[in-house]
Design an enzyme around this catalytic site. Sequence first.
Site, mmCIF file in Angstrom:
data_model
loop_
_atom_site.group_PDB
_atom_site.id
_atom_site.type_symbol
_atom_site.label_atom_id
_atom_site.label_comp_id
_atom_site.label_asym_id
_atom_site.label_seq_id
_atom_site.Cartn_x
_atom_site.Cartn_y
_atom_site.Cartn_z
ATOM 1 N N ARG A 371 0.827 -1.217 0.000
ATOM 2 C CA ARG A 371 0.000 0.000 0.000
ATOM 3 C C ARG A 371 0.859 1.264 0.000
ATOM 4 O O ARG A 371 0.461 2.298 0.546
ATOM 5 C CB ARG A 371 -0.969 0.007 1.180
ATOM 6 N N LYS A 372 2.044 1.168 -0.599
ATOM 7 C CA LYS A 372 2.926 2.332 -0.700
ATOM 8 C C LYS A 372 3.382 2.576 -2.142
ATOM 9 O O LYS A 372 4.292 3.364 -2.375
ATOM 10 C CB LYS A 372 4.145 2.145 0.205
ATOM 11 N N GLY A 373 2.775 1.877 -3.088
ATOM 12 C CA GLY A 373 3.109 2.078 -4.490
ATOM 13 C C GLY A 373 4.236 1.223 -5.018
ATOM 14 O O GLY A 373 4.593 1.320 -6.207
ATOM 15 N N GLY A 375 4.285 -2.109 -5.356
ATOM 16 C CA GLY A 375 3.789 -3.155 -6.247
ATOM 17 C C GLY A 375 3.686 -2.661 -7.679
ATOM 18 O O GLY A 375 4.002 -3.388 -8.630
ATOM 19 N N ARG A 376 3.263 -1.420 -7.838
ATOM 20 C CA ARG A 376 3.174 -0.838 -9.178
ATOM 21 C C ARG A 376 4.558 -0.739 -9.818
ATOM 22 O O ARG A 376 4.711 -0.960 -11.024
ATOM 23 C CB ARG A 376 2.526 0.543 -9.097
ATOM 24 N N GLU A 396 2.023 -14.781 -15.204
ATOM 25 C CA GLU A 396 1.538 -16.159 -15.153
ATOM 26 C C GLU A 396 0.334 -16.245 -14.233
ATOM 27 O O GLU A 396 0.289 -15.593 -13.191
ATOM 28 C CB GLU A 396 2.658 -17.073 -14.667
ATOM 29 N N SER A 400 -2.453 -13.842 -7.188
ATOM 30 C CA SER A 400 -3.092 -13.775 -5.876
ATOM 31 C C SER A 400 -4.180 -12.717 -5.924
ATOM 32 O O SER A 400 -4.262 -11.923 -6.869
ATOM 33 C CB SER A 400 -2.059 -13.426 -4.797
#
Length: 506
Positions: A371-373, A375-376, A396, A400
């Site tokens: 929730r801090k960016g 992952g983007r 693939e 999740s």
Amino acid sequence: MSPPGGDATVGSDEKRQKGKATPDTIKMGCIAMVMKEGQLRRAEILSIKDTKSGRQFYCNFDNFNKRLDEWVPAARIDFEQDVEWPNPDKDKQKDAKTKKNNSTVSKKQPSKKNNQKKASKREQSVASDGQTPHPWTEFVESQPGKNNRQRGKTEDGTDVNASLEVGGDKGVKRKADEIDMDEDEIPAAKKQRQPSFSREQEIEKLRTSGSMTQNPTEISRIRNISKVEFGRYVLFPWYFSPYPQIFDQEDCIYICEFCLSYYGELKSFVRHRQKCTLHHPPGNEIYRDDYVSFFEIDGRRQRTWCRNLCLLSKMFLDHKTLYYDVDPFLFYVMTTRDDRGCHIIGYFSKEKESTDGYNVACILTLPQYQRKGYGRLLIQFSYELSKIEGKLGSPEKPLSDLGLLSYRQYWSENIIDILLGYNERKEACTIENIAVALAMTTQDVEHTLQALKMQVYHKGEHKIVVPEKLIKQREKSKAKQKRLIDPERIQWKPPVFTALNRTWGW
């Protein structure tokens, strides 16, 4: 228990006997009131274990997500209230079924000669590693070797996978025959026969619904690690991870944030930290800006480190079931820097050569950085590498639940930006144009457009329409967006591998 990503409803509608219980008499299947977040909540006891600090109970809380199940001490269970005891008739049926299954399994035992061949192959694999014996090696050798060599196929022949999880990574988070816990550690739950799907139906189902593992044993697997000390953070795992069984008795395990070695005793961990000389992931730094760095690690060259990374990530990915064969994969680890070294934020892995065109096999941002960016940034970096390779990529499946949300957001924001740019230039745009510009597959582009209801059929033609609501949402998200990958800073060329480098390490 509910499937991963769903909210669990404890127990069934059948009437149960109620009565008093004590920490010694309560058993698996009982429903009791357990303290959680300052309130007494209804929970089912799924497993019981004795640790160094005393007896603990694994609780599945009513209407809570599966990842919020936890091990609790007896002090958090309200024994003054009556508990609901499991139906004795069902226990008898379950025992009879277990005996029947055991007898069936014994009839199908492989011959002693075959077992000796498998054992010799495993010994050769360990010897070829060229490294000192590892605690994980002993655990792997106790598992069926044949099952672990299967390359990412479910029983119905479907290729899957994280895993986070996310995920669930062929050889890293793939749905092969997984390493299971003992039968007595699987909670009492109804195991319904899973519907069979064709390859296309399964991929479509997983693409649109997120990570719902098709293996009932995987769903009912009990989380074995209660707490992890990782650098400056204390982490509480979400799912089972196949660390050696001796760690099940520890109240907390200690993981070195640089080399990812794991210890059950604080004294041993402190001694290791004094000797550990690693201060960054053991690979080439291929990107650096003011915020983060990316390292590329070859699974064949750094087997132990990559296996430890897979074990760590399995605690937060529900569908990651195969962890040992890391040779065919490259790992791209994102870190933040300070005067002590490079601290892992998250990573993604990809096959050295993917026949299906996947550019990500497994992707995970550690919980303390979610929730801090970040992952983007991981997603964007994977597509920037695909652009350099001149390929169209896709993650693939299955992703999740959190991974699916992150990818959908990334896809929708970038597709809207592309469409608005074409609109300003008053140029025609096709799905193929969008796919090439973003290095996405046309299938992912089309699914995103359909999910956002941006595809319409008007006057005999298929058209793409961007609603005003989505434009306003994109403008708001741009104002919040702080970090982006700068493609000019990437120092990377697509690696070239021989056939030996791409094969599995058995």
